[in-house]
Design a protein around this motif. Structure first.
Motif, PDB file in Angstrom:
ATOM      1  N   GLU A 112      52.364   4.673 101.867  1.00 40.24           N
ATOM      2  CA  GLU A 112      51.225   3.817 101.510  1.00 40.24           C
ATOM      3  C   GLU A 112      51.238   3.450 100.035  1.00 40.24           C
ATOM      4  N   GLY A 113      52.425   3.467  99.432  1.00 39.76           N
ATOM      5  CA  GLY A 113      52.529   3.088  98.029  1.00 39.76           C
ATOM      6  C   GLY A 113      52.525   4.293  97.106  1.00 39.76           C
ATOM      7  N   GLU A 122      48.407  -1.942  90.829  1.00 39.77           N
ATOM      8  CA  GLU A 122      49.153  -1.315  91.921  1.00 39.77           C
ATOM      9  C   GLU A 122      48.552   0.028  92.301  1.00 39.77           C
ATOM     10  N   THR A 126      47.111   1.055  95.952  1.00 43.17           N
ATOM     11  CA  THR A 126      47.596   2.237  96.671  1.00 43.17           C
ATOM     12  C   THR A 126      46.435   3.136  97.071  1.00 43.17           C
ATOM     13  N   LYS A 129      44.805   1.741 100.072  1.00 42.11           N
ATOM     14  CA  LYS A 129      45.587   1.909 101.299  1.00 42.11           C
ATOM     15  C   LYS A 129      45.401   3.304 101.907  1.00 42.11           C
TER      16      LYS A 129
END
Length: 306
Positions: A112-113, A122, A126, A129
């Protein structure tokens, strides 16, 4: 309930159980039968081959844990529910766990990053997510989600970025009465000193660790690794779960790669009281046999401690 090709699964299980029961594990038992300081749970990844090749269904994990292995605590892996995630799935998982008398402990979240991504945008994405898995964990009655602390940049830069992402997710999960646990899982996260530094920098009551006995390779290309006993000792002050990783066993039933007695003494000396999850990842014997052997070893340590 034809959950797994039950006949096949139980045939394998009964054979493995007999093998585990007959295995002599050293050192000899001693003690006066007090309550053990830990309970044994099962990480879903221990059966990843069975789930991936269709021998078993991820939706029946609680049933398998209880009926095949007589284990009453489970740790889910989000990868098995990517394509089936829904309110109905969560309801069915909860109902099965309840009916089997199994406690859902945590969800291991991957793919999920990077929570320690190099820029704030970012990292925020994340964190978002991870939200659905946090809500799934809450609905199942879990105490935590397990996440990764991957990042980019220098040693210090990665520490700051990972701490920031974890703190953000910790704030979100606090509203759900849920913990965010980081596992040593490759790269700098497998450096105990670095991850301990991340914990100090994140400085959040909801952010903790899930020390894994076996994940201490810091560089897969060179094979460089961190001392596993030192690493677990460094991570235990923040531990809210523990992963008893196993790969292979000797003729006495002891794990080849890790001295479980030494490792569990580190866990106990840190004052930990809780679940210790079986995570079998070996390929020299079947998953069921490996789980039973790990369980037998942990049960032997429980008895030796009692």
């Amino acid at each position: 309930m034809a959950h797994i090709s039950r006949r096949h699964m139980f045939q394998l299980a009964s054979g493995a159980a007999a093998l585990a029961a007959s295995t002599s594990v050293v050192p000899a038992l001693a003690g006066h039968h007090k309550h053990p300081f830990f309970q044994i749970s099962l990480a879903q990844w221990s059966l990843h081959r069975a789930f991936k090749n269709g021998v078993a269904k991820p939706e029946n994990f609680a049933y398998i844990a209880k009926q095949v292995f007589d284990i009453r605590g489970i740790e889910y892996v989000n990868q098995f529910y990517y394509d089936t995630y829904s309110d109905t799935l969560i309801k069915n998982l909860k109902n099965q766990a309840d009916s089997e008398g199994v406690e859902s402990l945590l969800i291991m979240v991957d793919r999920e990053g990077d929570l320690g991504a190099g820029n704030k945008k970012e990292r925020k994405l994340t964190v978002e997510k991870h939200h659905r898995w946090a809500h799934m964990a809450k609905a199942l009655g879990c105490h935590s989600i397990r996440v990764n602390a991957r990042s980019v940049g220098s040693y210090d830069e990665q520490m700051k970025s990972a701490a920031d992402g974890l703190h953000q997710l910790g704030d979100y999960c606090d509203k759900l009465d849920l913990n965010v646990l980081v596992e040593n899982h490759g790269g700098l996260s497998s450096n105990g000193q670095w991850l301990a530094g991340v914990m100090k920098l994140a400085d959040h009551p909801r952010v903790g660790t899930l020390p894994d006995f076996g994940n201490f390779v810091t560089n897969w290309e060179t094979g460089e690794s961190y001392d596993r006993y030192k690493g677990v000792a460094e991570l235990m002050p923040w531990a809210k779960a523990v992963s008893a990783k196993s790969f292979e066993f000797d003729k006495n039933g002891n794990a080849v790669q890790t001295d479980f007695y030494r490792m569990m003494k580190i866990v106990k000396d840190a004052g930990y009281k809780g679940w210790v999850g079986i995570e079998y990842e070996g390929d020299k014997e079947g998953e069921i046999e490996g789980i039973f052997k790990t369980k037998a070893l942990l049960e032997h340590i429980q008895k030796a401690d009692s």
